[in-house]
Design an enzyme around this catalytic site. Structure first.
Site, PDB file in Angstrom:
ATOM      1  N   GLU A 146       1.369  -0.570  -5.161  1.00 23.32           N
ATOM      2  CA  GLU A 146       0.359   0.428  -5.522  1.00 23.32           C
ATOM      3  C   GLU A 146       1.113   1.654  -6.016  1.00 23.32           C
ATOM      4  OE1 GLU A 146      -3.442   2.886  -3.727  1.00 23.32           O
ATOM      5  OE2 GLU A 146      -1.700   2.499  -2.488  1.00 23.32           O
ATOM      6  N   ASP A 172       0.823  -1.204   0.000  1.00 26.00           N
ATOM      7  CA  ASP A 172       0.000   0.000   0.000  1.00 26.00           C
ATOM      8  C   ASP A 172       0.861   1.259   0.000  1.00 26.00           C
ATOM      9  OD1 ASP A 172      -2.693   1.310   0.486  1.00 26.00           O
ATOM     10  OD2 ASP A 172      -1.554   2.032   2.205  1.00 26.00           O
TER      11      ASP A 172
END
Length: 597
Positions: free
Chosen positions: A304, A241
């Protein structure tokens, strides 16, 4: 991490720097693959665990719910599932504020439930990928509680602190204000005062998400340790993330103004050059890659990565060394705009942009494997972003066709396969996502793309839960848009996805083939060939991006694909079911896939 990474999304609208491609690049892209590594051919399915399946009747999805639906996922053709954070959390950011990296939040189940899921998934030939949040912890994590207890605590330097500078005003504490102008992506100053230590701590996101200090080797050691905990348990890898935000400027310099005015949260529009994509993160990724590659089974690191162009994307693989991320997400094709929908100009279904970025993805990454994605938990669903309000079902088939017939690893989001829509709240009092509350009405939050999975047209709650008050309401169109109804309809969007995924697995040209763009000057039709391994037929794809019929003669000779005719394999247009000609008339927004003879 968030669709609020507006500066990067704005950058992604800029023309790519990769405007010229060499003959070597094009030849390499057209060459079939011989690499059988599982993730290079995978369909990865993102599950937002709160919203997938509730088995204990509390209105919130859980791990046992995922286990219950593994048969459905196997039938769809999914190779791996990425589970958004299910660790213990105060749920300020619905799990992205983690208070314990080595356990399961009780609302989702237990470690025993996770182990059961892992074992059952293996029986269904499905791998488990976890979301790993490296940039920050919850302020309720024991590390931060220790860090904020005293400046002399050994963990104090595990986070980013500043004494601030002399000043007055609403941000002042004890005559000091934050050290710079940095703003949090979720609104307000990125600095929060901690009274026990008389210092400000930095948070890129919510104030309850203090940033870890990755310049401290102890932080890296501890975070790598949490990853090993799950790798040892048997997970196939991690989706990392917000990984570009691990480091911030050591000098804490002010960020420059990116654009006049303010954003949805009322803050200045800053260029986050000092809090995003700093070069130090690449060293962390190289060391992480060494750790992951020591495990058997080709564990995978997915990033990401909202990036401005394909040239920047290449860096996150580690450049020519390819020693960093296995699969940084290519957001350039599928997230270049948040426009579209019935009430706004449809700028997302932009053929020149999609053709250019798709071709760059396929031809300029060298031996690195692309990862393509059109939907996730932070953005309005592709049904709405790409749809025009009239042809949404046909356009959804176009998006699915690109996703599953390109050379890229395919990542999809739960409900995408049945055409779930973005159910944005119409009243601020109904909003659950904090950014929608603080940013209303300019920013309505991300609840709309996180509503419960629609399994059937049965009450209560579309077979998602027995609780009539689910954490978010089930979208009313579940009566017709649901798995059960669509599974029984041969022409449904669900069955379109299923056929595409199985074609991708079974057809050598789609499984291993190279990529070559066809008819690149056509203003309305995207077409490309998938060159097949020796002895197998090549495949060709043609997609009409317009609301008018388009006639195209596929220029296979220019792509050095020998053909006298084609055989239709799959099409959304009944009129093309028996087509064998290289000259094709595509109905409005039609998708067509053929095998070359």
């Amino acid at each position: 991490m968030r669709r609020l990474l507006s500066a990067l999304l704005a950058l992604s609208l800029l023309p790519s720097v990769l405007t010229a491609q060499t003959a070597v690049q094009l030849k390499s892209a057209a060459t079939p693959s011989t690499d059988s590594t599982w993730w290079k051919h995978a369909v990865i399915y993102e599950i937002y665990p709160r919203s997938f399946q509730d088995t204990n009747g509390d209105g919130v999805g859980d791990l046992n719910g995922i286990t219950q639906r593994l048969g459905y996922l196997e039938g769809l053709g999914v190779d791996a599932i990425w589970i958004s954070p299910m660790y213990p959390s105060p749920q300020v950011d619905f799990g992205y504020d983690i208070s314990d990296y080595e356990n399961i939040d009780p609302q989702y189940g237990t470690l025993a439930d996770f182990d059961h899921l892992l074992a059952d998934a293996e029986k269904h030939h499905i791998k488990i990928i976890l979301d790993m949040v490296l940039n920050h912890t919850s302020d309720h994590h024991k590390w931060f509680e220790e860090a904020a207890s005293s400046r002399t605590n050994p963990k104090h330097d595990w986070y980013v602190w500043s004494d601030g500078k002399p000043g007055t005003g609403p941000l002042a504490h004890e005559g000091r204000v934050p050290p710079n102008n940095w703003v949090a992506l979720f609104g307000g100053s990125a600095w929060e005062w901690s009274p026990k230590v008389h210092q400000f701590y930095y948070h890129k996101f919510y104030k309850q998400q203090p940033d870890l200090n990755w310049r401290n080797p102890a932080v890296e050691k501890a975070m790598f340790g949490t990853m090993r905990f799950w790798l040892d348990r048997g997970v196939a890898g991690f989706r990392l993330d917000a990984v570009p935000t691990l480091f911030e400027d050591a000098q804490l310099r002010d960020e420059p103004i990116a654009a006049p005015g303010t954003n949805a949260q009322g803050d200045p529009n800053l260029n986050d050059v000092y809090t995003n994509m700093l070069p130090e993160v690449h060293g962390v990724l190289r060391r992480m890659r060494v750790m992951a590659d020591k495990y058997p089974g080709h564990r995978v690191l997915i990033g990401e990565t909202y990036l401005p162009n394909t040239a920047e994307l290449l860096k996150w693989y580690g450049g020519p060394a390819r020693n960093e991320l296995h699969l940084p997400m290519d957001m350039l094709v599928g997230f270049h705009s948040e426009g579209g929908g019935p009430n706004s100009e449809n700028v997302s279904l932009d053929l020149p942009h999609i053709r250019q970025t798709l071709n760059e993805m396929e031809t300029t990454l060298g031996p690195s494997q692309p990862l393509l994605v059109f939907d996730n938990h932070d953005n309005p669903r592709s049904w709405d972003r790409f749809g025009d309000g009239v042809h949404n079902a046909q356009i959804a088939r176009i998006i699915a066709t690109i996703l599953f017939t390109s050379r890229a690893t395919a990542m999809m989001y739960y409900g995408e396969e049945i055409g779930m829509v973005t159910a944005t709240p119409t009243r601020v009092e109904d909003v659950k996502d904090p950014i929608g509350i603080t940013g209303w009405p300019r920013e309505k939050g991300r609840d709309g793309e996180r509503t419960p999975m629609q399994w059937s047209n049965a009450d209560p709650e579309a077979d998602f839960s027995t609780d009539p008050k689910t954490w978010l309401p089930v979208t009313p169109n579940y009566i017709t848009v649901n798995v059960k109804t669509e599974a029984a309809d041969a022409d449904s969007l669900l069955n379109w996805h299923t056929r595409l995924i199985h074609l991708r697995r079974d057809l050598p040209a789609l499984h291993d083939g190279g990529f070559v763009l066809l008819n690149p000057a056509n203003p309305n039709v995207l077409s490309y060939g998938r060159t097949a391994p020796s002895g197998a037929p090549s495949a060709v794809v043609a997609l009409n991006f317009s609301a008018q019929p388009q006639t195209i003669t596929l220029d296979l000779a220019a792509a050095k694909i020998k053909a006298s005719a084609v055989e239709t394999i799959l099409t959304s247009a009944p009129s093309l079911a028996g087509n064998t000609s290289l000259t094709i008339t595509l109905p409005p927004f039609a998708s067509w896939i053929g095998s070359v003879r």
